[in-house]
Design a protein around this motif. Structure first.
Motif, PDB file in Angstrom:
ATOM      1  N   UNK A  69      32.669  38.542  69.851  1.00 48.43           N
ATOM      2  CA  UNK A  69      32.280  39.589  68.911  1.00 48.43           C
ATOM      3  C   UNK A  69      30.911  39.248  68.331  1.00 48.43           C
ATOM      4  N   UNK A  70      30.023  40.240  68.342  1.00 49.95           N
ATOM      5  CA  UNK A  70      28.713  40.115  67.705  1.00 49.95           C
ATOM      6  C   UNK A  70      28.725  41.042  66.493  1.00 49.95           C
ATOM      7  N   UNK A  71      28.550  40.475  65.306  1.00 47.78           N
ATOM      8  CA  UNK A  71      28.507  41.258  64.066  1.00 47.78           C
ATOM      9  C   UNK A  71      27.062  41.317  63.587  1.00 47.78           C
ATOM     10  N   UNK A  72      26.587  42.528  63.323  1.00 47.66           N
ATOM     11  CA  UNK A  72      25.212  42.793  62.900  1.00 47.66           C
ATOM     12  C   UNK A  72      25.285  43.362  61.488  1.00 47.66           C
ATOM     13  N   UNK A  73      24.885  42.560  60.508  1.00 46.84           N
ATOM     14  CA  UNK A  73      25.040  42.971  59.109  1.00 46.84           C
ATOM     15  C   UNK A  73      24.052  42.226  58.228  1.00 46.84           C
ATOM     16  N   UNK A  74      23.790  42.772  57.044  1.00 47.76           N
ATOM     17  CA  UNK A  74      22.929  42.062  56.101  1.00 47.76           C
ATOM     18  C   UNK A  74      23.612  40.764  55.678  1.00 47.76           C
ATOM     19  N   UNK A  75      24.925  40.821  55.460  1.00 47.70           N
ATOM     20  CA  UNK A  75      25.705  39.635  55.095  1.00 47.70           C
ATOM     21  C   UNK A  75      25.068  38.926  53.895  1.00 47.70           C
ATOM     22  N   UNK A  76      24.862  39.670  52.793  1.00 47.97           N
ATOM     23  CA  UNK A  76      24.032  39.175  51.706  1.00 47.97           C
ATOM     24  C   UNK A  76      24.698  38.226  50.714  1.00 47.97           C
ATOM     25  N   UNK A  77      26.010  38.153  50.745  1.00 48.81           N
ATOM     26  CA  UNK A  77      26.721  37.415  49.704  1.00 48.81           C
ATOM     27  C   UNK A  77      27.528  36.257  50.276  1.00 48.81           C
ATOM     28  N   UNK A  78      27.729  35.242  49.459  1.00 49.75           N
ATOM     29  CA  UNK A  78      28.580  34.121  49.889  1.00 49.75           C
ATOM     30  C   UNK A  78      29.970  34.611  50.253  1.00 49.75           C
ATOM     31  N   UNK A  79      30.473  35.611  49.515  1.00 50.26           N
ATOM     32  CA  UNK A  79      31.819  36.110  49.772  1.00 50.26           C
ATOM     33  C   UNK A  79      31.905  36.793  51.139  1.00 50.26           C
ATOM     34  N   UNK A  80      30.868  37.507  51.561  1.00 49.98           N
ATOM     35  CA  UNK A  80      30.912  38.136  52.888  1.00 49.98           C
ATOM     36  C   UNK A  80      30.809  37.080  53.979  1.00 49.98           C
ATOM     37  N   UNK A  81      30.020  36.059  53.748  1.00 52.66           N
ATOM     38  CA  UNK A  81      29.875  34.980  54.727  1.00 52.66           C
ATOM     39  C   UNK A  81      31.180  34.213  54.871  1.00 52.66           C
ATOM     40  N   UNK A  82      31.835  33.957  53.746  1.00 54.60           N
ATOM     41  CA  UNK A  82      33.125  33.261  53.789  1.00 54.60           C
ATOM     42  C   UNK A  82      34.176  34.122  54.482  1.00 54.60           C
ATOM     43  N   UNK A  83      34.110  35.429  54.280  1.00 56.42           N
ATOM     44  CA  UNK A  83      35.067  36.322  54.942  1.00 56.42           C
ATOM     45  C   UNK A  83      34.905  36.256  56.459  1.00 56.42           C
ATOM     46  N   UNK A  84      33.668  36.204  56.954  1.00 53.91           N
ATOM     47  CA  UNK A  84      33.462  36.055  58.399  1.00 53.91           C
ATOM     48  C   UNK A  84      34.032  34.726  58.876  1.00 53.91           C
ATOM     49  N   UNK A  85      33.857  33.665  58.089  1.00 57.33           N
ATOM     50  CA  UNK A  85      34.432  32.362  58.453  1.00 57.33           C
ATOM     51  C   UNK A  85      35.952  32.463  58.520  1.00 57.33           C
ATOM     52  N   UNK A  86      36.537  33.188  57.579  1.00 48.53           N
ATOM     53  CA  UNK A  86      37.989  33.395  57.583  1.00 48.53           C
ATOM     54  C   UNK A  86      38.438  34.144  58.831  1.00 48.53           C
ATOM     55  N   UNK A  87      37.648  35.112  59.266  1.00 46.50           N
ATOM     56  CA  UNK A  87      37.969  35.864  60.486  1.00 46.50           C
ATOM     57  C   UNK A  87      38.033  34.902  61.673  1.00 46.50           C
ATOM     58  N   UNK A  88      37.016  34.077  61.832  1.00 46.83           N
ATOM     59  CA  UNK A  88      36.997  33.116  62.949  1.00 46.83           C
ATOM     60  C   UNK A  88      38.159  32.137  62.826  1.00 46.83           C
ATOM     61  N   UNK A  89      38.389  31.651  61.611  1.00 47.59           N
ATOM     62  CA  UNK A  89      39.471  30.701  61.360  1.00 47.59           C
ATOM     63  C   UNK A  89      40.823  31.306  61.718  1.00 47.59           C
ATOM     64  N   UNK A  90      41.062  32.549  61.281  1.00 45.85           N
ATOM     65  CA  UNK A  90      42.359  33.190  61.518  1.00 45.85           C
ATOM     66  C   UNK A  90      42.616  33.434  63.001  1.00 45.85           C
TER      67      UNK A  90
END
Length: 171
Positions: A69-90
């Motif tokens: 999966x390639x995600x293209x986003x501003x990803x401006x906040x620590x919370x959004x970055x952590x959420x992507x990490x959670x996606x990979x982790x899960x």
């Protein structure tokens, strides 16, 4: 694996993500497209976090199928970055976080001011809006690509080179 490209508007994230998607069999999730669809079909003025939440779920389901999966986003906040990490982790999948920057301010401004709308119904941010965009400093390891120094093709090649070295995010 999950590859997340983040950075302010006009840094060429989408150009790089598209170049990468052309080279890989992968699902391509562009937050701008998802948000515009939500606003158009849902009658919303602002998608808020809904675009990201929907993208996280789409990424999880594609990763579960073994699809990159390639995600293209501003990803401006620590919370959004952590959420992507959670996606990979899960999904027990590898994660490569990429921050795309443009160190040449004049070039960045030129890109922002000369962009054409490529998502029907959407509105591109002005240079002043980009400068005022909330964007928290990164506190995690990531690949930094300066689009003022390398082409989208070179950036995609660099991401492909780094891809096998990234680690699975542990549960």
């Amino acid at each position: 694996m999950l590859i997340v490209l983040g950075g302010l508007p006009g840094t060429e994230k989408t150009t790089i993500a598209r170049e990468l998607a052309a080279r890989l069999p992968a699902a391509y999730l562009r937050i701008d497209t998802i948000e515009q669809a939500l606003m158009t079909t849902g009658g919303l003025d602002d998608a808020g976090p809904l675009g990201y939440v929907l993208a996280y779920e789409l990424a999880k389901s594609n990763l579960a199928l073994g699809t990159t999966v390639i995600a293209d986003c501003v990803n401006p906040l620590r919370v959004t970055r952590e959420a992507w990490r959670d996606v990979a982790r899960s999904a027990s999948r590898e994660l490569l976080e990429v921050e795309v920057v443009c160190s040449d301010i004049a070039e960045h401004r030129r890109r922002v001011e000369s962009r054409k709308v490529d998502i029907p119904g959407s509105r591109l941010p002005s240079w002043d809006e980009v400068l005022r965009h909330e964007y928290e400093a990164w506190g995690s390891e990531r690949l930094i690509i300066d689009s003022a120094l390398i082409s989208a093709s070179q950036a995609a090649e660099l991401i492909l080179e780094k891809r096998p070295r990234c680690q699975t995010v542990a549960p």
